[in-house]
Design a protein around this motif. Sequence first.
Motif, short mmCIF file in Angstrom:
data_model
loop_
_atom_site.label_atom_id
_atom_site.label_comp_id
_atom_site.label_asym_id
_atom_site.label_seq_id
_atom_site.Cartn_x
_atom_site.Cartn_y
_atom_site.Cartn_z
N VAL A 87 -27.97 -30.10 -66.62
CA VAL A 87 -28.42 -30.49 -65.28
C VAL A 87 -27.26 -30.72 -64.33
O VAL A 87 -27.41 -30.62 -63.10
N ASP A 88 -26.08 -31.04 -64.87
CA ASP A 88 -24.94 -31.28 -64.00
C ASP A 88 -24.20 -30.00 -63.65
O ASP A 88 -23.14 -30.03 -63.02
N HIS A 89 -24.76 -28.84 -64.05
CA HIS A 89 -24.15 -27.55 -63.70
C HIS A 89 -25.22 -26.60 -63.16
O HIS A 89 -25.40 -25.50 -63.69
N PRO A 90 -25.90 -27.00 -62.09
CA PRO A 90 -26.95 -26.12 -61.55
C PRO A 90 -26.41 -24.79 -61.04
O PRO A 90 -27.15 -23.81 -60.95
N GLU A 91 -25.11 -24.77 -60.73
CA GLU A 91 -24.51 -23.52 -60.23
C GLU A 91 -24.50 -22.43 -61.31
O GLU A 91 -24.31 -21.24 -61.00
N ALA A 92 -24.73 -22.82 -62.58
CA ALA A 92 -24.72 -21.83 -63.66
C ALA A 92 -26.05 -21.10 -63.80
O ALA A 92 -26.12 -20.07 -64.48
N LEU A 93 -27.10 -21.63 -63.17
CA LEU A 93 -28.42 -21.03 -63.34
C LEU A 93 -28.46 -19.56 -62.93
O LEU A 93 -28.89 -18.70 -63.71
N ALA A 94 -28.04 -19.26 -61.73
CA ALA A 94 -28.15 -17.89 -61.22
C ALA A 94 -27.32 -16.89 -62.02
O ALA A 94 -27.84 -15.83 -62.41
N PRO A 95 -26.05 -17.17 -62.29
CA PRO A 95 -25.29 -16.17 -63.05
C PRO A 95 -25.76 -15.98 -64.48
O PRO A 95 -25.73 -14.87 -65.01
N ILE A 96 -26.23 -17.06 -65.13
CA ILE A 96 -26.73 -16.90 -66.50
C ILE A 96 -28.09 -16.20 -66.49
O ILE A 96 -28.39 -15.38 -67.37
N ARG A 97 -28.89 -16.48 -65.47
CA ARG A 97 -30.16 -15.75 -65.35
C ARG A 97 -29.90 -14.26 -65.19
O ARG A 97 -30.64 -13.43 -65.74
N ALA A 98 -28.85 -13.91 -64.47
CA ALA A 98 -28.52 -12.50 -64.29
C ALA A 98 -28.17 -11.84 -65.63
O ALA A 98 -28.54 -10.68 -65.88
N VAL A 99 -27.50 -12.59 -66.50
CA VAL A 99 -27.17 -12.06 -67.83
C VAL A 99 -28.44 -11.84 -68.65
O VAL A 99 -28.64 -10.77 -69.24
N LEU A 100 -29.30 -12.86 -68.69
CA LEU A 100 -30.53 -12.74 -69.47
C LEU A 100 -31.43 -11.64 -68.91
O LEU A 100 -32.06 -10.89 -69.68
N ARG A 101 -31.48 -11.52 -67.59
CA ARG A 101 -32.31 -10.48 -66.99
C ARG A 101 -31.81 -9.09 -67.42
O ARG A 101 -32.61 -8.24 -67.84
N ALA A 102 -30.53 -8.88 -67.34
CA ALA A 102 -29.98 -7.58 -67.74
C ALA A 102 -30.23 -7.32 -69.23
O ALA A 102 -30.51 -6.18 -69.63
N HIS A 103 -30.13 -8.36 -70.04
CA HIS A 103 -30.36 -8.21 -71.47
C HIS A 103 -31.82 -7.84 -71.75
O HIS A 103 -32.10 -6.94 -72.56
N LEU A 104 -32.75 -8.51 -71.09
CA LEU A 104 -34.16 -8.20 -71.26
C LEU A 104 -34.49 -6.80 -70.74
O LEU A 104 -35.34 -6.10 -71.31
N TYR A 105 -33.82 -6.38 -69.67
CA TYR A 105 -34.04 -5.05 -69.11
C TYR A 105 -33.38 -3.96 -69.95
O TYR A 105 -33.57 -2.78 -69.68
N GLU A 106 -32.59 -4.39 -70.95
CA GLU A 106 -31.78 -3.45 -71.74
C GLU A 106 -30.84 -2.64 -70.84
O GLU A 106 -30.57 -1.47 -71.06
N ASP A 107 -30.35 -3.33 -69.85
CA ASP A 107 -29.37 -2.76 -68.91
C ASP A 107 -27.98 -3.19 -69.38
O ASP A 107 -27.43 -4.19 -68.92
N TRP A 108 -27.43 -2.44 -70.32
CA TRP A 108 -26.18 -2.86 -70.94
C TRP A 108 -25.00 -2.87 -69.98
O TRP A 108 -24.21 -3.83 -70.02
N PRO A 109 -24.83 -1.88 -69.11
CA PRO A 109 -23.75 -1.99 -68.11
C PRO A 109 -23.94 -3.20 -67.20
O PRO A 109 -22.97 -3.88 -66.85
N GLY A 110 -25.19 -3.45 -66.80
CA GLY A 110 -25.47 -4.60 -65.95
C GLY A 110 -25.18 -5.91 -66.66
O GLY A 110 -24.66 -6.86 -66.06
N GLU A 111 -25.50 -5.98 -67.96
CA GLU A 111 -25.21 -7.18 -68.72
C GLU A 111 -23.71 -7.40 -68.84
O GLU A 111 -23.22 -8.54 -68.70
N LYS A 112 -22.98 -6.33 -69.09
CA LYS A 112 -21.53 -6.44 -69.21
C LYS A 112 -20.92 -6.96 -67.91
O LYS A 112 -20.04 -7.84 -67.92
N ALA A 113 -21.40 -6.45 -66.78
CA ALA A 113 -20.88 -6.89 -65.48
C ALA A 113 -21.25 -8.34 -65.21
O ALA A 113 -20.43 -9.11 -64.69
N ALA A 114 -22.47 -8.74 -65.59
CA ALA A 114 -22.91 -10.13 -65.37
C ALA A 114 -22.10 -11.09 -66.23
O ALA A 114 -21.73 -12.19 -65.78
N LEU A 115 -21.81 -10.70 -67.46
CA LEU A 115 -21.00 -11.54 -68.34
C LEU A 115 -19.58 -11.70 -67.80
O LEU A 115 -18.98 -12.78 -67.89
#
Length: 403
Positions: free
Chosen positions: A253-281
């Motif tokens: 809860v003390d790091h709300p700024e992490a929500l958006a970038p980590i969501r981007a990683v999970l989204r790319a992983h669920l989409y099986e968008d491996w280049p997108g996941e690599k860029a988000a990581l």
Amino acid sequence: MASHPHTIAELAQRLPPANRRHRKRVKLAIIFLIDLLVCVLAWPFIRAHMQSITVLDLVANKPLPWLLHSTVTEPITTQDFTLPTSNGPIRARLYIPQSHPNAPAIIVLHGVHHLGIDEPRLIAFASAMSSCGLRVLTPELPDIKDYHVGANSIATIGDSAKWMALRNNDKPVGVMGLSFSGGLALLAAADPQWHNAIQFVVAIGSQDEMARVATFYRTGEDPLPTGDPERLIPHEYGALVLEYEHLEDFVPVDHPEALAPIRAVLRAHLYEDWPGEKAALAALTPDQLALAHQLIDTTSPITRAQLAHAETLHIEDMAGVSPHGHLKQLTTPVYLLHGAGDNIIPSAETEWMASELPAASLQAELISPVLSHINLDGANPTAMDQWRLVHFFALILHAAEAH
């Protein structure tokens, strides 16, 4: 007392030759008429099985035999449009057989996938169903498309059924839900607001109780109605969907700024968008990167502990998308299909639904090794397994056309 002949053969022996020939022709005519009547009565069921084979072959991308192609298929057209619902307008697509623009209608609901109604397997399935003489509506469920299994989608499903029923000569329509959408379709049918618009429900690989499925993602066990556990290695997909849906429960809860970038990683992983996941990581800080890797590892004890905690925070939400407790009084006809080796939503869920439904409502239940989750890629099915699946879909096609 004189004896009387008891068979046609005995009677024929007493007749003059000309009369015997006439009697034989009458007998043959009667047999022919009986055979013809049987064929006429049986044709709808024969045709439904031919349609079922056609649908399954087309979905599996198999070559279609000439007899089926020439007998039960026809060209189709599609219409993309906006469908009004109580949750706002949604995208929808209608598949229409060209020679039968007012054919009986059925709704097919997509599962949890970011492509929604554009998901290739859904397009193939809806096209195949329509080519066999049905109008097929595929409404897009915005929450389901965005990996949120929420109660809002129940209203979207019910409103879609009402919309289609109005265009089906005010007759209710069948609703087929894939994966989590099947459970939501059952809830729509159980609700008085939409009950009369739904002719029947087909739930394929669907949940009965969401909390039980969530526990399976952590434990690899889903108890059967008998009390015995069904044990499978959970696919990561289910747990990742829960993480994505309630990411605030997994990020400090003390790091709300992490929500958006980590969501981007999970989204790319669920989409099986491996280049997108690599860029988000690559865009994450070291602490965020460690957390992202931990969440992607759904077998991690830490991740499983977080999943267990998140379950306690969303008990009511999960109950709201669970048919469990709503099926005992359901009068809508229901068809249940599940893959025997489904490790996203275990087949025990279908057994629970079957145990809860009234006998008059449960039209068919099949747990098939032909399927995995909603794919026709089960391990080593037999010819009888294939036939049972053909018969199951034939029942649905016949029900859709018979109304």
